[in-house]
Scaffold this active site. Sequence first.
Site, PDB file in Angstrom:
ATOM      1  N   ASP A  68      29.699  48.630  48.503  1.00  0.00           N
ATOM      2  CA  ASP A  68      28.733  47.597  48.568  1.00  0.00           C
ATOM      3  C   ASP A  68      29.244  46.287  49.498  1.00  0.00           C
ATOM      4  O   ASP A  68      28.162  45.503  49.584  1.00  0.00           O
ATOM      5  CB  ASP A  68      28.560  47.265  47.419  1.00  0.00           C
ATOM      6  CG  ASP A  68      27.454  47.841  46.316  1.00  0.00           C
ATOM      7  OD1 ASP A  68      26.868  48.729  46.390  1.00  0.00           O
ATOM      8  OD2 ASP A  68      27.480  48.031  44.999  1.00  0.00           O
ATOM      9  N   GLY A  69      30.036  46.622  48.939  1.00  0.00           N
ATOM     10  CA  GLY A  69      31.346  44.898  50.151  1.00  0.00           C
ATOM     11  C   GLY A  69      30.794  44.749  51.847  1.00  0.00           C
ATOM     12  O   GLY A  69      30.303  44.359  51.733  1.00  0.00           O
ATOM     13  N   ASP A 172      33.961  25.471  35.689  1.00  0.00           N
ATOM     14  CA  ASP A 172      34.597  25.802  36.027  1.00  0.00           C
ATOM     15  C   ASP A 172      33.635  26.670  37.246  1.00  0.00           C
ATOM     16  O   ASP A 172      34.720  26.541  38.168  1.00  0.00           O
ATOM     17  CB  ASP A 172      35.612  27.643  35.691  1.00  0.00           C
ATOM     18  CG  ASP A 172      36.381  27.112  34.560  1.00  0.00           C
ATOM     19  OD1 ASP A 172      36.214  25.263  34.375  1.00  0.00           O
ATOM     20  OD2 ASP A 172      37.020  28.012  34.033  1.00  0.00           O
ATOM     21  N   TYR A 185      28.545  39.010  40.441  1.00  0.00           N
ATOM     22  CA  TYR A 185      29.382  37.923  39.819  1.00  0.00           C
ATOM     23  C   TYR A 185      28.925  37.390  38.099  1.00  0.00           C
ATOM     24  O   TYR A 185      29.182  37.456  37.028  1.00  0.00           O
ATOM     25  CB  TYR A 185      30.397  36.574  40.371  1.00  0.00           C
ATOM     26  CG  TYR A 185      31.267  36.004  39.887  1.00  0.00           C
ATOM     27  CD1 TYR A 185      32.038  36.253  38.936  1.00  0.00           C
ATOM     28  CD2 TYR A 185      31.781  34.898  40.591  1.00  0.00           C
ATOM     29  CE1 TYR A 185      32.583  35.181  38.649  1.00  0.00           C
ATOM     30  CE2 TYR A 185      32.773  34.393  40.917  1.00  0.00           C
ATOM     31  CZ  TYR A 185      33.105  34.140  39.207  1.00  0.00           C
ATOM     32  OH  TYR A 185      33.953  32.985  38.606  1.00  0.00           O
TER      33      TYR A 185
END
Length: 285
Positions: A68-69, A172, A185
């Site tokens: 996928d990257g 964060d 993510y």
Amino acid sequence: MKRIGIYAKCNHPDAVMVARDVVGWLRGRGLEVFLEKKLAQDVGDAEQSHDRGSIPGMVDLIIVLGGDGTLISVARQVCGRDVPILGVNLGSLGFLTEITRGELYLSLEKVLKGEFSLSDRMMLEAVVWRHGLEAGRFSVLNDVVINKGAIARIIDMEVSVDTAYLTTFKSDGLIIATPTGSTAYNLSAGGPIISPGLHCLVVTPICPHMLANRPLIVSDTACIRIEMKLRDQDVVLTADGQVGMALEAGDVVEIRKADRCTRLIKSPSKEYFEVLRTKLGWGER
């Protein structure tokens, strides 16, 4: 389709080997093949060696060999050209690269005959404004992430949807994801999985200080405006986890649906929810 571009994960020996075989297979059928320079060097074929960014404007089809990257990186190179991408999974997870190595040549046969369907994937455009001037611009397939550095404190981010103030997140970081990126993510941060055919994006805080701060799904017509309320903190913006820039106090990030989309060739043998079930290890009935 007569002109085929090939991208591969060049530090992956299997990808280079498969690329070499695919080049021979395509040329054996009288097709013209275009390779990025590094891949052409690795497969020992400089006949059609080109700059990485120039290939999408020269071809009718792009084949991506990797994970996928690799495909996400190529999607930014395509930049809205009406060129379909066939993703072949040689990696691990592979939500986007649906075609397996064993299905490669059967899928190619069908594609070259015009027997395929497309999944148009929404993209985002993120612009960073600093002192009223554009400081950065990014095309995004999966997500825009604002995240603190290794020793930074909680980040304060004032977020608006269009012209309406939403809240000031103390967390964060913050994820703005497309439906395609909802399984990346965003999923790890507790955000929802969104079917890629839906017209929306999701705003997901990362480890928010307030338990009431939860992921929010908004229309794809919305503009997400994020003003950075920093105090000498190390904070970065990343696009698809691959490119990005440091942010400063007072920077404003605007994120909206891009005019262009990424066109993925769907697997002839799998549906989206089958891929989802398989990749996430959900049990059968």
